[in-house]
Every structure is written in structure tokens, then in C-alpha cells.
Design an enzyme around this catalytic site. Structure first.
Site, PDB file in Angstrom:
ATOM      1  N   ASP A  82      30.001  49.565  56.114  1.00 23.59           N
ATOM      2  CA  ASP A  82      28.640  49.122  55.784  1.00 23.59           C
ATOM      3  C   ASP A  82      28.082  48.308  56.937  1.00 23.59           C
ATOM      4  O   ASP A  82      28.781  47.486  57.537  1.00 23.59           O
ATOM      5  CB  ASP A  82      28.616  48.276  54.509  1.00 23.59           C
ATOM      6  CG  ASP A  82      27.193  47.952  54.083  1.00 23.59           C
ATOM      7  OD1 ASP A  82      26.539  48.832  53.492  1.00 23.59           O
ATOM      8  OD2 ASP A  82      26.722  46.834  54.362  1.00 23.59           O
ATOM      9  N   MET A 105      22.146  45.708  65.233  1.00 27.45           N
ATOM     10  CA  MET A 105      23.093  45.613  64.116  1.00 27.45           C
ATOM     11  C   MET A 105      23.506  44.148  64.011  1.00 27.45           C
ATOM     12  O   MET A 105      23.980  43.556  64.986  1.00 27.45           O
ATOM     13  CB  MET A 105      24.308  46.501  64.368  1.00 27.45           C
ATOM     14  CG  MET A 105      25.334  46.456  63.257  1.00 27.45           C
ATOM     15  SD  MET A 105      26.534  47.831  63.311  1.00 27.45           S
ATOM     16  CE  MET A 105      27.436  47.445  64.829  1.00 27.45           C
ATOM     17  N   HIS A 145      24.795  42.817  49.767  1.00 30.33           N
ATOM     18  CA  HIS A 145      24.202  42.946  51.105  1.00 30.33           C
ATOM     19  C   HIS A 145      24.949  42.119  52.146  1.00 30.33           C
ATOM     20  O   HIS A 145      24.445  41.913  53.244  1.00 30.33           O
ATOM     21  CB  HIS A 145      22.707  42.617  51.103  1.00 30.33           C
ATOM     22  CG  HIS A 145      21.901  43.645  50.359  1.00 30.33           C
ATOM     23  ND1 HIS A 145      21.744  44.932  50.817  1.00 30.33           N
ATOM     24  CD2 HIS A 145      21.231  43.575  49.175  1.00 30.33           C
ATOM     25  CE1 HIS A 145      21.004  45.616  49.963  1.00 30.33           C
ATOM     26  NE2 HIS A 145      20.685  44.819  48.958  1.00 30.33           N
ATOM     27  N   ASP A 177      29.869  44.965  50.591  1.00 30.61           N
ATOM     28  CA  ASP A 177      29.314  46.278  50.274  1.00 30.61           C
ATOM     29  C   ASP A 177      30.236  47.407  50.718  1.00 30.61           C
ATOM     30  O   ASP A 177      30.293  48.468  50.075  1.00 30.61           O
ATOM     31  CB  ASP A 177      27.928  46.426  50.904  1.00 30.61           C
ATOM     32  CG  ASP A 177      26.900  45.502  50.250  1.00 30.61           C
ATOM     33  OD1 ASP A 177      27.251  44.809  49.280  1.00 30.61           O
ATOM     34  OD2 ASP A 177      25.745  45.458  50.731  1.00 30.61           O
TER      35      ASP A 177
END
Length: 214
Positions: free
Chosen positions: A10, A23, A169, A174
Site C-alpha cells: 500500500d 510517494m 490510510h 492498509d
């Protein structure tokens, strides 16, 4: 057939695409191993990886940052160097895969694969997952349930397939939730051979300590 290690991945990001945006965090966990035609589930908290990364540009979408709740100013100051973080990620993947082939698993695959593949190629020049060693959990459900992709949402899935872990999140949380969903789907015979698709309230058996269905 060579054994494959399914790694649930994730990604949290501060925008829609890598390059112009960054990211911000990466979570991974080993979901299981595919030995021939047999999937051996592994408890998602057995082998995990987590990193928060320093942004690679000044651009970001505030709404995207709000999803993860990460402080971008703190990431600028304290986040891991992206090249160093991806080198650690590649080393971890190699370690947990041992002599097997690593396969990336995600829901939905398109977003997470786009980010992690771009980061591996940009900072390391190669990806531990090659160019296409991946499985989309969303498509796996659609195929087993016999429904369209548009109907292959977590909300539409029978409750016994849902992960018990929360979707927070946080990239690692996740990834672990996705791993549990993948394990449940791999154990599910599908709508054609079970009543699971129709019986949304039906519950499945618990996973053992090793993550196998009891």
C-alpha cells in the site's frame, strides 16, 4: 512451478502521479506463498516493512495529503531519502521472498503499482517485481464472484470476505488489511461453487496463528 511470495503493498502519496508528486509512505507485508496450486496464507503481522519518504518535489495536492494525515513539513525534514528507502524495500523483499518469486498484490493494483514501480525504476534502475509480477485483488474478486469490475468494490463484497483489520490510510495498516482480504479471497471457492456471494451476512472461519483458515 516455482513458489511465489505474495506481498501486499500500500502506498500513500501527495498527488495523482509520480514524478510531479511524491510517494509519502510505503507499507508492505507478506500475505502468503503460492506453491503450485496451493496458497499458504501467512499472518500479516509476521513480516512487515514501513517507510515514510522525503518528498521529491515542491508540488502537492492538499486533499491527497489529508487522506494519510501525514505532516508534509515533517516529511521534508525527517523523511527517508527516497533512494535509500527503495534500496531498503528491495532488500526486504529479497529477504522475505527467499528463493521464491515476489509478486505484488494490491487493491486496486493500478495506483500502488504505478507508484512503487516508478520509484524502483527511478531510484534503483530495476524492480524486485519485474515489469508485471503482480495481482489485482479487485480483479480476483470480480473473476471469482462473476461480477463486473464496477461491482467489485469492498462495499459489495460478502461480509465473510472482508478483512477484520481496519482501513486507516496508514500504509502499513492498509497493506495488512489488504493481505487479509487476499487470504480470504484465495480460500473462497467463488460464487459458482458457494453461496457466499449471495449470503452477504455469512461469516467465514477464523484464520489460525499462521494465517491459514482453521
Amino acid at each position: 512451478m516455482k513458489t511465489e511470495t505474495y506481498i501486499s503493498v500500500d502506498v500513500e502519496a501527495d498527488g495523482p502521479i509520480p514524478g510531479p508528486y511524491s510517494m509519502t509512505s510505503l507499507g508492505m507485508t507478506v500475505a502468503g506463498r503460492m506453491r503450485g496450486r496451493h496458497f499458504e496464507a501467512i499472518s500479516p503481522d509476521t513480516s512487515t516493512f514501513y517507510a515514510e519518504l522525503r518528498p521529491i518535489s515542491d508540488d502537492f495536492v492538499p486533499q491527497a495529503m489529508a487522506v494519510s494525515g501525514l505532516d508534509r513539513d515533517r516529511l521534508v525534514r525527517e523523511g527517508s531519502d527516497p533512494a535509500e528507502a527503495m534500496a531498503r524495500a528491495a532488500a526486504w523483499i529479497k529477504q522475505v521472498s527467499r528463493n521464491s518469486i515476489p509478486v505484488l498484490a494490491a487493491y486496486p493494483l493500478s495506483f500502488d503499482w504505478m507508484w512503487i514501480y516508478w520509484y524502483f525504476m527511478n531510484f534503483l534502475g530495476s524492480s524486485p517485481f519485474g515489469h508485471s509480477r503482480c495481482i489485482d485483488i479487485k480483479t480476483l474478486y470480480a473473476a471469482k464472484a462473476g461480477v463486473t469490475i464496477g461491482w467489485a468494490t469492498k462495499r459489495q463484497m460478502p461480509r465473510h470476505l472482508a478483512a477484520k483489520r481496519p482501513h486507516t490510510h496508514n500504509a502499513l495498516d492498509d497493506a495488512m488489511e489488504q493481505a487479509e482480504l487476499l487470504q480470504n479471497l484465495m480460500a473462497w471457492p467463488g460464487a459458482a461453487t458457494s453461496t457466499g456471494h449471495c449470503a452477504a451476512g455469512e461469516s467465514a472461519g477464523p484464520l489460525s496463528e499462521e494465517g491459514r483458515r482453521a
